[in-house]
Design an enzyme around this catalytic site. Structure first.
Site, short mmCIF file in Angstrom:
data_model
loop_
_atom_site.label_atom_id
_atom_site.label_comp_id
_atom_site.label_asym_id
_atom_site.label_seq_id
_atom_site.Cartn_x
_atom_site.Cartn_y
_atom_site.Cartn_z
N ASN A 1 93.00 1.32 88.13
CA ASN A 1 94.17 0.52 87.76
C ASN A 1 94.93 0.23 89.05
O ASN A 1 95.58 1.11 89.60
CB ASN A 1 95.04 1.34 86.78
N LYS B 1 97.45 -1.70 89.56
CA LYS B 1 98.90 -1.92 89.40
C LYS B 1 99.36 -3.11 90.26
O LYS B 1 98.61 -4.06 90.42
CB LYS B 1 99.67 -0.63 89.75
N HIS C 1 99.99 1.18 78.96
CA HIS C 1 100.18 2.07 80.12
C HIS C 1 101.63 2.59 80.12
O HIS C 1 102.56 1.86 79.77
CB HIS C 1 99.88 1.32 81.42
N GLU D 1 103.74 2.94 82.37
CA GLU D 1 104.71 2.12 83.12
C GLU D 1 105.16 0.92 82.29
O GLU D 1 106.32 0.49 82.38
CB GLU D 1 104.09 1.68 84.46
N GLU E 1 96.79 9.77 79.20
CA GLU E 1 97.45 9.91 80.51
C GLU E 1 98.79 10.61 80.33
O GLU E 1 99.80 9.97 80.02
CB GLU E 1 97.68 8.53 81.13
N GLY F 1 100.78 9.50 89.10
CA GLY F 1 101.35 9.22 90.41
C GLY F 1 102.15 10.39 90.99
O GLY F 1 102.90 10.22 91.95
N SER G 1 96.67 11.34 88.38
CA SER G 1 96.37 12.03 89.64
C SER G 1 94.92 12.53 89.74
O SER G 1 94.69 13.62 90.27
CB SER G 1 97.37 13.16 89.87
#
Ligand code: PGA
Length: 252
Positions: free
Chosen positions: A9, A11, A97, A99, A169, A175, A215
């Site tokens: 991904n 991003k 996702h 985010e 996730e 991250g 991660s």
């Protein structure tokens, strides 16, 4: 059908040139690997999809989208529809996702609409979900995850699941450099399969690929991927370097 999958991904990283260089690097580095029943996927930004598709042509690298809008078309400035993605040759889209959920206000209701729109257009979906740190601390993580699946996906008929890949996730691992332990990942993936078996049947449960994301790095990928119910990973930071991404692909 259940596959091993390593998906990058990207991003909001990489301009056009960087996208092309990265895809070229990935396709070259996986050329000699035996990738039976394994998919290698990258998700560049919208503007780099066409260039990415061109660069990945006739290779094992699949280029997919990171998001889409739920409407077919209309006055939605800055948005992209499922049929637009299809029209340039995109087959798969990431939805849900964390985010998108936290920074762009995507709720389960919106995600259910996006899921329907994607499937109606014939897109496959990598559906992301996962609990917040406070959910895990309060031991609500199983309930949160089950509800996320229920609210956005459980209205679907069993047949629709041939076009769904799940990506668990945990938000606290995205991250942050902090990964779920392989045992935590396996525990949740087994739980998810169990939830699918109860809601649908064992065929849906056994045939759905469930990826872990958060991660994943070259030094932990093998241990996480070795778990029985982990079918691969959705990789953020480590997918931006050819060497790291290749090591993770090798780990599968
Ligand atoms: P990360 O991101 O690998 O950088 O934690 C994963 C993701 O956001 O899908």
């Amino acid at each position: 059908m259940r596959h091993k999958i390593v998906a990058g991904n990207w991003k909001m990283h990489n301009d056009s040139k960087e996208t092309k260089t990265l895809i070229k690097g990935v396709r070259k580095s996986i050329k000699k690997l035996s990738l039976k029943n394994t998919r290698v996927i990258v998700a560049p930004t919208f503007v780099n999809l066409t260039a990415g598709l061109k660069k990945a042509k006739k290779s094992k690298v699949e280029v997919i989208a990171q998001n889409m809008h739920q409407a077919k078309s209309g006055a939605f400035t800055g948005e992209v529809s499922a049929s637009m993605l299809k029209s340039i040759g995109i087959q798969t889209v990431i939805l849900g996702h964390s985010e998108r959920r936290t920074l762009f206000g995507e709720t389960d209701v919106i995600l259910a609409e996006k899921v329907n729109a994607a499937l109606e257009s014939g897109l496959e979906i990598i559906f992301c979900f996962g609990e917040l740190l406070e959910d895990r601390k309060s031991e609500n993580h199983f309930t949160v995850v089950e509800n996320q699946l229920k609210n956005a996906l459980f209205h679907l008929e069993p047949i629709a699941w041939v076009n769904i890949v799940l990506a668990y996730e945990p938000v606290w691992a995205i991250g942050t450099g902090e990964t779920a332990t392989p045992e935590q990942a396996q525990e949740m993936h087994a739980f998810i399969r169990d939830v699918l078996a109860k809601k649908y049947n064992t065929v849906v449960a056994e045939n759905t690929s469930i990826l872990y994301g958060g991660s994943v790095k070259p030094n932990n990928a093998q241990e996480i991927f070795s778990k029985k119910d982990v079918d691969g990973g959705l990789i953020g930071g480590a997918s931006l370097k050819v060497e790291d991404f290749t090591e993770i692909i090798k780990a599968i």
